[in-house]
Design a protein around this motif. Structure first.
Motif, PDB file in Angstrom:
ATOM      1  N   LYS A 432       0.814  -1.215   0.000  1.00 58.30           N
ATOM      2  CA  LYS A 432       0.000   0.000   0.000  1.00 58.30           C
ATOM      3  C   LYS A 432       0.847   1.265   0.000  1.00 58.30           C
ATOM      4  O   LYS A 432       0.329   2.354  -0.242  1.00 58.30           O
ATOM      5  CB  LYS A 432      -0.909   0.014   1.234  1.00 58.30           C
ATOM      6  N   GLU A 450      -5.767   8.758   6.178  1.00 58.73           N
ATOM      7  CA  GLU A 450      -6.886   7.964   6.684  1.00 58.73           C
ATOM      8  C   GLU A 450      -7.738   7.456   5.526  1.00 58.73           C
ATOM      9  O   GLU A 450      -8.427   8.224   4.862  1.00 58.73           O
ATOM     10  CB  GLU A 450      -7.722   8.844   7.630  1.00 58.73           C
ATOM     11  N   GLY A 451      -7.628   6.153   5.263  1.00 60.51           N
ATOM     12  CA  GLY A 451      -8.517   5.524   4.291  1.00 60.51           C
ATOM     13  C   GLY A 451      -8.027   5.578   2.855  1.00 60.51           C
ATOM     14  O   GLY A 451      -7.240   6.440   2.460  1.00 60.51           O
ATOM     15  N   ASP A 452      -8.523   4.641   2.053  1.00 58.21           N
ATOM     16  CA  ASP A 452      -8.129   4.557   0.649  1.00 58.21           C
ATOM     17  C   ASP A 452      -8.715   5.683  -0.184  1.00 58.21           C
ATOM     18  O   ASP A 452      -8.149   6.071  -1.213  1.00 58.21           O
ATOM     19  CB  ASP A 452      -8.571   3.198   0.072  1.00 58.21           C
ATOM     20  N   SER A 453      -9.889   6.221   0.227  1.00 60.79           N
ATOM     21  CA  SER A 453     -10.488   7.314  -0.545  1.00 60.79           C
ATOM     22  C   SER A 453      -9.595   8.548  -0.490  1.00 60.79           C
ATOM     23  O   SER A 453      -9.382   9.218  -1.513  1.00 60.79           O
ATOM     24  CB  SER A 453     -11.883   7.639   0.002  1.00 60.79           C
ATOM     25  N   LEU A 455      -6.453   8.428   0.031  1.00 61.33           N
ATOM     26  CA  LEU A 455      -5.215   8.075  -0.657  1.00 61.33           C
ATOM     27  C   LEU A 455      -5.304   8.418  -2.138  1.00 61.33           C
ATOM     28  O   LEU A 455      -4.347   8.940  -2.723  1.00 61.33           O
ATOM     29  CB  LEU A 455      -4.927   6.582  -0.469  1.00 61.33           C
ATOM     30  N   GLY A 456      -6.453   8.130  -2.762  1.00 64.98           N
ATOM     31  CA  GLY A 456      -6.590   8.416  -4.193  1.00 64.98           C
ATOM     32  C   GLY A 456      -6.438   9.891  -4.493  1.00 64.98           C
ATOM     33  O   GLY A 456      -5.728  10.280  -5.437  1.00 64.98           O
ATOM     34  N   LYS A 459      -2.759  11.011  -3.842  1.00 72.78           N
ATOM     35  CA  LYS A 459      -1.803  10.605  -4.878  1.00 72.78           C
ATOM     36  C   LYS A 459      -1.733  11.627  -5.993  1.00 72.78           C
ATOM     37  O   LYS A 459      -0.664  11.939  -6.519  1.00 72.78           O
ATOM     38  CB  LYS A 459      -2.190   9.235  -5.443  1.00 72.78           C
ATOM     39  N   PRO A 471      -1.585   4.619   3.463  1.00 71.14           N
ATOM     40  CA  PRO A 471      -2.937   4.670   4.033  1.00 71.14           C
ATOM     41  C   PRO A 471      -3.108   3.678   5.180  1.00 71.14           C
ATOM     42  O   PRO A 471      -2.483   2.615   5.201  1.00 71.14           O
ATOM     43  CB  PRO A 471      -3.810   4.268   2.843  1.00 71.14           C
ATOM     44  N   ARG A 473      -6.275   1.775   7.588  1.00 68.11           N
ATOM     45  CA  ARG A 473      -7.712   1.456   7.537  1.00 68.11           C
ATOM     46  C   ARG A 473      -8.338   1.793   8.884  1.00 68.11           C
ATOM     47  O   ARG A 473      -8.278   1.003   9.816  1.00 68.11           O
ATOM     48  CB  ARG A 473      -7.908  -0.015   7.202  1.00 68.11           C
ATOM     49  N   GLU A 492      -1.550  -3.033  11.047  1.00 68.09           N
ATOM     50  CA  GLU A 492      -1.374  -1.604  10.785  1.00 68.09           C
ATOM     51  C   GLU A 492      -0.153  -1.065  11.521  1.00 68.09           C
ATOM     52  O   GLU A 492       0.669  -0.335  10.943  1.00 68.09           O
ATOM     53  CB  GLU A 492      -2.630  -0.832  11.217  1.00 68.09           C
TER      54      GLU A 492
END
Length: 674
Positions: A432, A450-453, A455-456, A459, A471, A473, A492
């Motif tokens: 990740k 905080e979180g993959d959303s 992260l997008g 980036k 990131p 979870r 984590e």
């Protein structure tokens, strides 16, 4: 040989020798107060309300007790006379050595209703002419035919005590050296802890403002250990006491023949120790023999450590199944058992053998076995106790030791893969991780988001040259409550430690950290604040050097976006605010200038609500962003941080409930996202 050196340490050791003479009086119950003064003329004085140095002539010598103590080696009250059951004296040389190394020494004794006085210049008794001023350079007349202990005043018959003032000889000590006020306070505080009920007053009269401190403690070594400890407790402070006897061979003067002969003497040794374990991993042991600090340990510390390791190892072996200890984990080592341990080890017995007059190492060999036996017996009783509180504490202690043992084994296995990886080894880092291209650690940044959303968006918003992203979870493990083994088993936490690449706990090496800054970027809501607190707890417990070095930051994302409408030549404008107060100030300023804005004003509840340009401009771009640096400025800040983490994140619920109830009245309900 006697004071260790002729620099600052040797000068302070001279002061310790005089202070220790007064402390020995307190140990025997004859002294309740000691006054220590540092004077502007480079002298120091020590006074006490003890029995006073004997003033009568010593049989067979023909000199007063004062002159014998301050001019003859091996003639102190602690040397073979039985005046002191336990003292810090080694050879009866302390006062006479200080006298020999001083340009001037003045001794005053209150005894038998009179005040007696004797002065010395570089160890030679005589009289100074102080009609102009009281200095080492005053005219001096040495005694030639006989010495005289002058009577200079009268006191009440029940008033006794000794006052000593000395000027260090600048032919021996550099004139640039002086007494350290900080070292004096540290020694006075330490002595007050070790002699309950003794009051020690310290004055520093050398500056424009007179400094004064008073120390008195009645709790003994238990209070001392509690004061030394800076982390939350795993166990209470255990008070280990006991007494034992041993025999040793000493040389005694035969009154008939006048020769020395060997004699077996039985000694009584009193042991008084305090030990506690905390949630941290630093070890702090302070040891003393008859109130004299032994910073380099000795046989008493060796016996204490031997007993602690032996007993705790045996109970880990007995509870191996319950503690989930495997054969591959090995056995607890000394560093595992002592992780988070704070201990004060004191022994008292007559005529201790030290390695040198500086008394840094105790050499009496019998003390090791005696102390090991007393500590072993006490700990066995504690672990065999059926009391609920004792069983809970001993179980927590064993779990901590096993956790430290597993952490050590795990750290050894993963030592290499936790370093910065080259291009061929990047596969060993978490998948990740969106790493940066730059290898210059000083300029790189790691954003924990905080979180993959988020992260997008991050980036697209980052500068991939020097900004890395990782990131997580949701909410990670609360490491303040969890053991070290549980922390390492949490994916984590383990991934964060692996990404930073410098290890954890005692194995943490700041020089191996892969990034110059670690920035915690969470949502601007209650959950985000909680996640940030959990991450800070992880860094504070297991990667504290990063915090101490000021390399951990919290990102400050905006709370609101005001879209200001175009007016005349003024184009449409976007304004970001970071607090409710700032929002109201901006709106008031816009009203005053006649500008309008689009309603409703956008309230960001998460980083994922921003597009990449907005996130870059407000939170990630170095030219526009704001960061909050997390620091530990000093020791007091460290203690406050320990207390705060234990209050907010620890396993004890009661204080946290009280805190929530007390602070509820100050809560702004409109700031809660629901």
């Amino acid at each position: 040989m006697y004071i260790g050196s002729t620099d600052h340490r040797g000068l302070m050791h001279c002061l310790w020798e005089i202070i220790d003479n007064s402390v020995d009086e307190a140990l025997e119950g004859h002294c309740t107060e000691i006054d220590i003064r540092l004077h502007p003329d480079h002298s120091a004085s020590v006074s006490d309300n003890g029995r006073g140095i004997p003033v009568d002539d010593v049989p067979g010598i023909g000199l007063s007790g004062v002159e014998v103590v301050y001019t003859k080696l091996h003639a102190g009250g602690k040397f073979g006379s039985g005046s002191y059951a336990a003292s810090g004296g080694l050879h009866g040389v302390g006062a006479s050595v200080v006298n020999a190394l001083s340009a001037r020494v003045d001794v005053e004794v209150d005894r038998s209703g009179k005040t007696h006085r004797m002065c010395f210049r570089r160890g030679e008794p005589g009289e100074f002419d102080d009609s102009r001023s009281r200095t080492p350079n005053s005219p001096f007349t040495p005694f030639t035919d006989s010495s005289a202990l002058k009577t200079v005043g009268k006191v009440k018959k029940n008033v006794t005590g000794t006052r000593v003032r000395f000027w260090a000889d600048f032919q021996i000590f550099p004139s640039t050296e002086g007494f350290s006020w900080e070292n004096l306070l540290s020694r006075a505080r330490q002595t007050a802890f070790l002699v309950p009920g003794l009051t020690i007053n310290c004055w520093d009269e050398r500056g424009s403002e007179i400094l004064h401190e008073t120390f008195r403690f009645d709790g003994g070594v238990v209070d001392f250990a509690d004061w030394l400890a800076s982390d939350g407790p795993v166990t209470d402070t255990w008070h280990i006491t006991g007494q034992g006897t041993f025999t040793e061979t000493v040389q005694v003067l035969d009154s008939d023949t006048g020769h020395l002969k060997a004699k077996e003497i039985e000694r009584v040794c009193e042991v008084d120790c305090a030990v506690r374990w905390g949630i941290g991993y630093d070890t702090h042991i302070q040891s003393f023999v008859n109130i004299i600090a032994t910073p380099k340990g000795g046989t008493h510390v060796a016996g204490f450590e031997q007993a602690i390791l032996k007993v705790l190892r045996s109970y880990v072996d007995k509870s191996a199944r319950k503690l989930k200890v495997n054969a591959k984990d090995g056995r607890p080592e000394k560093e595992d058992v002592q992780a988070g341990m704070t201990a004060v080890v004191t022994v008292r017995f007559p005529e201790p053998q030290f390695e040198g007059q500086t008394k840094e190492v105790l050499g009496t060999p019998q003390i090791r076995t005696l102390l090991s036996r007393i500590v072993t017996e006490w700990l066995d009783k504690k672990f065999a106790s059926t009391k609920r509180d004792d069983k809970q504490q001993t179980q927590l202690l064993l779990e901590k030791i096993v956790g430290e043992m597993k952490a050590r084994v795990s750290a050894r296995i993963h030592k290499e893969i936790s370093r910065r990886k080259n291009a061929l080894e990047t596969s060993s880092l978490p998948a990740k991780l969106a790493d940066c291209r730059m290898e210059d650690v000083e300029h790189t940044e790691l954003f924990i988001v905080e979180g993959d959303s988020a992260l997008g968006t991050a980036k697209a918003a980052r500068n991939s040259q020097f900004q890395a992203l990782f990131p997580i979870r949701g909410k990670i493990l609360n490491v303040q409550k969890a053991s070290t083994a549980d922390m390492l088993a949490n994916a984590e936490c383990a991934n964060i430690i692996q990404v930073i690449g410098a290890g954890s706990g005692r194995t943490f090496d700041l020089m191996q950290a892969r990034y110059g800054k670690v920035i915690l970027m969470t949502d601007a809501d209650v959950d985000g604040a909680h996640i940030r607190t959990l991450l800070l707890t992880l860094f504070f417990r297991y990667m504290r050097p990063m915090v101490e070095a000021g390399r951990v930051y919290a990102a400050v994302p905006p709370l609101h976006r005001i879209e200001v409408m175009a007016k005349g030549r003024k184009a449409r404008e976007l304004i970001y605010t970071y607090s409710e107060d700032e929002l109201h100030r901006q709106l008031a300023a816009l009203r005053k200038s006649g500008r309008t804005w689009k309603e409703p004003i956008q309230r960001y509840k998460g980083l994922g609500e921003m597009d990449a340009d907005q996130l870059a401009e407000t939170t990630m771009d170095r030219t526009h962003r704001s960061l909050r640096r997390i620091t530990l400025a000093d020791e007091e800040a460290l203690r406050q941080a320990e207390d705060t983490f234990e209050l907010l994140m620890g396993s004890v619920v009661g204080p946290r409930k009280d805190f929530i109830v007390d602070e509820a009245a100050h809560l702004d309900r409109t700031r809660i996202d629901a």
